[in-house]
Design an enzyme around this catalytic site. Structure first.
Site, short mmCIF file in Angstrom:
data_model
loop_
_atom_site.label_atom_id
_atom_site.label_comp_id
_atom_site.label_asym_id
_atom_site.label_seq_id
_atom_site.Cartn_x
_atom_site.Cartn_y
_atom_site.Cartn_z
CD GLU A 111 -2.45 -1.21 2.80
OE1 GLU A 111 -3.34 -2.08 3.08
OE2 GLU A 111 -2.14 -0.11 3.68
CB CYS A 124 2.36 7.02 3.89
SG CYS A 124 2.95 5.66 5.00
CB CYS A 131 7.23 -6.44 8.07
SG CYS A 131 8.29 -5.54 8.92
CB CYS A 135 5.68 -4.70 15.61
SG CYS A 135 7.37 -4.14 15.17
CB CYS A 138 2.53 -4.04 13.09
SG CYS A 138 2.68 -3.93 11.27
N GLY A 176 6.67 -2.51 5.74
CA GLY A 176 7.75 -2.96 5.71
C GLY A 176 8.83 -2.20 6.80
CD GLU A 177 12.82 -1.03 9.96
OE1 GLU A 177 12.24 -0.75 10.80
OE2 GLU A 177 13.76 -0.22 9.64
CB SER A 230 8.62 2.57 15.83
OG SER A 230 7.94 3.09 14.54
CG LEU A 231 10.72 5.22 22.42
CD1 LEU A 231 11.35 6.72 22.37
CD2 LEU A 231 9.93 4.81 23.41
CG HIS A 232 5.75 1.87 19.47
ND1 HIS A 232 4.95 3.07 19.18
CD2 HIS A 232 6.13 1.28 18.28
CE1 HIS A 232 4.80 2.98 17.86
NE2 HIS A 232 5.58 2.03 17.32
CG HIS A 306 -6.38 3.02 13.68
ND1 HIS A 306 -7.46 3.76 13.30
CD2 HIS A 306 -5.47 3.84 13.36
CE1 HIS A 306 -7.32 4.86 12.85
NE2 HIS A 306 -5.80 5.22 12.88
CB CYS A 349 0.19 0.33 8.08
SG CYS A 349 1.39 -0.43 7.12
#
Ligand code: SF4
Length: 362
Positions: A111, A124, A131, A135, A138, A176-177, A230-232, A306, A349
Site C-alpha cells: 500500500e 506514505c 515484514c 511487531c 501491526c 515493511g521496515e 518507533s519507540l512505543h 486502531h 497499515c
C-alpha cells in the site's frame, strides 16, 4: 523478461547507454524522461533517436507498476494498492526489476497512502511486501514477510499515484521496515533527491524505523533526510513484549547512537509512540521517556491505536492521551498528538493489502 529502467541511478543509466553504443548524454535524457516527465514507455522518450529507442526496447522497459486498487476517505486521504512481485527464495535481494527470473517471483501487494493537509500532500510509501520484524500490534507484521521491494517498485509508488506532480513530502512509514531493505530504499532516496532525479530537498523525506541498529548507523552517516523512530515503550521488557526487535537491538543502544549525531540543524529526529490503554500510558512511562530523551533535540508524536483483530489492547482514551502529552510537554519534551486520518478506509497499515491477499487466497 525485460530489465526495468525505473529504479536505475545515473551511473547505471550511463553503463546501459555505453553498452548500447549510445552517446553518453543519453543517460541524463533517460533520467529526465523517467523521473521528471514520468513517461510510461521508452517510445515516449521523443528526444532519443528512433534507432536508440528501438535498441533500448530490445532489452529494457520503463517498468512502472500502476496501482490496482484505490480507496478514498471522506477526509481526502487516499490509499493505493500496488501489485508487486517478490522473490520466494529469501536469499534473493529484491523483486521485480528484471534482474531475477520471473519464475523466482511470487505475487504480493503493498500500500501507499496519500495524506493531503492544506497545501501539503504527503505520500506514505511501502518498502517491503510484508515484514519480518513481527511487531505484535501491526497488521503488516501479522502477514509475515513476502520479500524486499526493488527500487523500481518503491519509486513506482511516487510516479503512479494520481497526485505524483503535487507531492510535497514522503515518509517511509508504510509496509515493511525500510532499514531492512537498505540498498533499495537508499537508491530510491538517491533518485528522489538527485538533481537528475526528482530533485527534492532531503528535508521533504522522513524514514521511519523500529531501530535496525547497524543500518541506522549507515543511514545517519550517509543520508541527510529526517529520522523517525518507533519507540512505543521506554521499558525494555515491556517493549520486548510488543516488538521482538528489542531483543536484538535494545532501545537504549538506538538512543545512544542517535545522541552521537547533530539534530539541531536541518535534519530532525522524532519518536513515534502508539498509546495502548493500560499498557504504556502511565505517568511512569511519561517520566521514563523524559529521562531517556533528556538533552536530545527531538519531538514526540503520540498516535492513537486502531484496533486490530486478536490483539488484547485498545487505544488509550483521549483524556489519557492529552494528560500524557501535557506531562511530556511540561517537562520539556515537545509532544504532539498525531491527527487520525483516513479512519473510514481502514487506516491501519497493511489492512488493504491484507484484504487483497485474503481475496487472492494467500
Ligand atoms: Fe514491520 Fe513496522 Fe509493522 Fe513492525 S510496525 S512489523 S517494523 S511494518
Amino acid at each position: 523478461m525485460k530489465i526495468k529502467l525505473l529504479g536505475k541511478n545515473l551511473e547505471e543509466l550511463k553503463q546501459i547507454v555505453a553498452e548500447e553504443g549510445l552517446p553518453g548524454f543519453t543517460a541524463k535524457q533517460i533520467a529526465q524522461w523517467l523521473y521528471v516527465k514520468k513517461v510510461r514507455s521508452i517510445d515516449d522518450m521523443t528526444n532519443l533517436s528512433k534507432a536508440a529507442r528501438a535498441a533500448l526496447s530490445e532489452k529494457y522497459e520503463v517498468g512502472l507498476v500502476e496501482y490496482a486498487g484505490l480507496q478514498i476517505s471522506s477526509d481526502g486521504t487516499k490509499k493505493y494498492l500496488f501489485p508487486v512481485r517478490c522473490p520466494h527464495r529469501r536469499g534473493l535481494n529484491a523483486g521485480s526489476d528484471g534482474s531475477i527470473p520471473e519464475e523466482e517471483l511470487e505475487s504480493s501487494a503493498v500500500e501507499a497512502v496519500m495524506i493531503p493537509d492544506d497545501d501539503r500532500a504527503t505520500l506514505c510509501v511501502s518498502s517491503q511486501a510484508g515484514c519480518r520484524m513481527g511487531c505484535r500490534f501491526c497488521m503488516t507484521g501479522r502477514q509475515g514477510f513476502h520479500g524486499h521491494m526493488s527500487a523500481s517498485d518503491i519509486i513506482s509508488q511516487f510516479i503512479a499515484v494520481d497526485e505524483s506532480d503535487r507531492l510535497t513530502n514522503a515518509v517511509f512509514m508504510g509496509m515493511g521496515e525500510p532499514l531492512d531493505n537498505y540498498e533499495n530504499v537508499m537508491r530510491t532516496i538517491e533518485i528522489l533527491t538527485a538533481d537528475w532525479g526528482f530533485a527534492w530537498s532531503p528535508k521533504r523525506i522522513t524514514l521511519s524505523t523500529i531501530g535496525v541498529l547497524p543500518n541506522l548507523k549507515r543511514y545517519l552517516d550517509e543520508c541527510r533526510c529526517h529520522l523517525a523512530v518507533s519507540l512505543h515503550d521506554p521499558f525494555g521488557p515491556e517493549r520486548l513484549r510488543m516488538m521482538p526487535v528489542q531483543g536484538a537491538w535494545p532501545l537504549k543502544d538506538v538512543i545512544d547512537l542517535i545522541r552521537q549525531y547533530d539534530f539541531t540543524g536541518q535534519r530532525r529526529v522524532s519518536f513515534e509512540y502508539t498509546m495502548f490503554a493500560g499498557f504504556n500510558d502511565t505517568k511512569a512511562h511519561a517520566d521514563a521517556l523524559v529521562r531517556m530523551l533528556r538533552g536530545l533535540e527531538c519531538r514526540m508524536n503520540l498516535i492513537r491505536f486502531h484496533k486490530i483483530p486478536d490483539f488484547p489492547y485498545e487505544t488509550s482514551s483521549d483524556i489519557v492521551i492529552e494528560n500524557f502529552k501535557n506531562r511530556l510537554n511540561n517537562q520539556g519534551l515537545t509532544t504532539t498528538v498525531r491527527a487520525s486520518r483516513g479512519e473510514d478506509i481502514l487506516a491501519a497499515c497493511g489492512m488493504l493489502a491484507g484484504e487483497h491477499a485474503a481475496k487472492e487466497g494467500k
